[in-house]
Scaffold this active site. Sequence first.
Site, PDB file in Angstrom:
ATOM      1  CG  HIS A  37      -3.592   2.301 -10.321  1.00  0.00           C
ATOM      2  ND1 HIS A  37      -4.121   3.318 -11.086  1.00  0.00           N
ATOM      3  CD2 HIS A  37      -2.965   2.904  -9.280  1.00  0.00           C
ATOM      4  CE1 HIS A  37      -3.825   4.485 -10.539  1.00  0.00           C
ATOM      5  NE2 HIS A  37      -3.116   4.274  -9.449  1.00  0.00           N
ATOM      6  CD  GLN A  61      -0.342  10.905  -0.876  1.00  0.00           C
ATOM      7  OE1 GLN A  61      -0.464   9.929  -0.148  1.00  0.00           O
ATOM      8  NE2 GLN A  61       0.076  10.787  -2.131  1.00  0.00           N
ATOM      9  CE  LYS A 152       3.959   8.480 -13.470  1.00  0.00           C
ATOM     10  NZ  LYS A 152       3.734   9.365 -12.322  1.00  0.00           N
ATOM     11  CB  VAL A 179       2.073   0.624 -17.188  1.00  0.00           C
ATOM     12  CG1 VAL A 179       1.203   0.393 -18.421  1.00  0.00           C
ATOM     13  CG2 VAL A 179       2.273  -0.686 -16.438  1.00  0.00           C
ATOM     14  CB  SER A 189      -4.761   9.205 -11.397  1.00  0.00           C
ATOM     15  OG  SER A 189      -4.575   7.864 -11.022  1.00  0.00           O
ATOM     16  NE  ARG A 190      -1.655  15.175  -9.315  1.00  0.00           N
ATOM     17  CZ  ARG A 190      -1.186  14.493  -8.273  1.00  0.00           C
ATOM     18  NH1 ARG A 190      -0.479  13.402  -8.477  1.00  0.00           N
ATOM     19  NH2 ARG A 190      -1.423  14.901  -7.040  1.00  0.00           N
TER      20      ARG A 190
HETATM   21  P1  AMP Z   1      -1.430   6.416  -7.035  1.00  0.00           P
HETATM   22  O1  AMP Z   1      -2.837   5.941  -7.142  1.00  0.00           O
HETATM   23  O2  AMP Z   1      -1.035   7.418  -8.064  1.00  0.00           O
HETATM   24  O3  AMP Z   1      -1.048   6.792  -5.623  1.00  0.00           O
HETATM   25  O4  AMP Z   1      -0.530   5.143  -7.368  1.00  0.00           O
HETATM   26  C1  AMP Z   1      -0.712   3.923  -6.695  1.00  0.00           C
HETATM   27  C2  AMP Z   1       0.412   3.000  -7.090  1.00  0.00           C
HETATM   28  O5  AMP Z   1       0.385   2.786  -8.490  1.00  0.00           O
HETATM   29  C3  AMP Z   1       1.794   3.573  -6.734  1.00  0.00           C
HETATM   30  O6  AMP Z   1       2.606   2.529  -6.235  1.00  0.00           O
HETATM   31  C4  AMP Z   1       2.289   4.057  -8.086  1.00  0.00           C
HETATM   32  O7  AMP Z   1       3.691   4.066  -8.205  1.00  0.00           O
HETATM   33  C5  AMP Z   1       1.671   3.026  -9.014  1.00  0.00           C
HETATM   34  N1  AMP Z   1       1.609   3.561 -10.376  1.00  0.00           N
HETATM   35  C6  AMP Z   1       1.066   4.740 -10.763  1.00  0.00           C
HETATM   36  N2  AMP Z   1       1.258   4.923 -12.089  1.00  0.00           N
HETATM   37  C7  AMP Z   1       1.929   3.849 -12.541  1.00  0.00           C
HETATM   38  C8  AMP Z   1       2.437   3.449 -13.824  1.00  0.00           C
HETATM   39  N3  AMP Z   1       2.293   4.214 -14.901  1.00  0.00           N
HETATM   40  N4  AMP Z   1       3.086   2.267 -13.912  1.00  0.00           N
HETATM   41  C9  AMP Z   1       3.251   1.498 -12.810  1.00  0.00           C
HETATM   42  N5  AMP Z   1       2.814   1.805 -11.587  1.00  0.00           N
HETATM   43  C10 AMP Z   1       2.155   2.962 -11.447  1.00  0.00           C
END
Ligand code: AMP
Length: 308
Positions: A37, A61, A152, A179, A189-190
């Site tokens: 993030h 979702q 990702k 990343v 996050s999981r």
């Molecule tokens: P989330 O909070 O999981 O819904 O993710 C929010 C954003 O962060 C989404 O656009 C994800 O694709 C991105 N994201 C989550 N994990 C990664 C990662 N390891 N590398 C790059 N972007 C990420």
Amino acid sequence: MDIMESAGGCRDALDRARAAGRTVGLVPTMGALHDGHVSLIARARAECDVVAVSIFVNPLQFGDPEDMARYPRTLERDLFVCAEAGADVVFVPTVAEMYPSWPAPPATTVSVRGVSDRWEGASRPGHFDGVATVVSKLFSIAGPCRAYFGLKDFQQLAVVRRMVSDLCLPAEVVGCPIVREADGLALSSRNVRLSVAERAAATALARALAAGRGALAAGARSGAEVSRAMRAAAAGEPLVCLDYAVAVDAVSLEEVGDIDDVGAVRLLVAAQVGPVRLIDNSAALAGADDTLAEPDVTGQVRQLERIG
Ligand code: AMP
């Protein structure tokens, strides 16, 4: 940094910025922020005058209420991470703010047919409708912006791009590199929900992708061959229950038959590891759009982890 719960307040702040000639970057997240993030916020910071981060665990979702209940929530720390990464606005709506009729779902939802159907869409029915609906709402609240998403969630990025194109939404979608931890596990996050043994086994996803890239580099000419190599690489891990490991057309997300028939190949993998569903993906060439955790942002978040 302004923290806002109200959609109207967020819209007004970003409208005022644009009226003053400033560009807006939006980073939608579900919180429990990590270096992935942070890399999105940093990119938005570098490319836009005003950076807005949204933090919203979107109930629309989640198919499984358990998964939603167990989703990590670390708001106080997230706000600190946003401030350190240079966000100007953090939009933290309640469920009632986003979905006034909840627990009845909204009457209007967005479905992106085709690109939503396979892979995550097949395994998590309704998931991408929930994603498309919340992202379209966030775009409507934020107004014209550049919007930063991680590669990702490759299929999610394809869904969002298609929705923006089909609905002429005033957002320029920017896809950002994945990343990873030093051992290849994509940050998520999981991941905090994995036991030590599951965390070690979870590297099987990155190894499967590496095996797929290896098969392509060694001259595999069919998607089936590549898929077999990926599955074989993950097979030795009893804690990893593979859902899919496939080579797809990077644009249509359809499974590749003959490698020579497609412009760009993308490797996708998903697995259940203990209580957690993990996904990962890769271009056909190593390093094409992945990055190991960058030392500057990693240092920042590691420091935060020590603080708690
Ligand atoms: P989330 O909070 O999981 O819904 O993710 C929010 C954003 O962060 C989404 O656009 C994800 O694709 C991105 N994201 C989550 N994990 C990664 C990662 N390891 N590398 C790059 N972007 C990420």
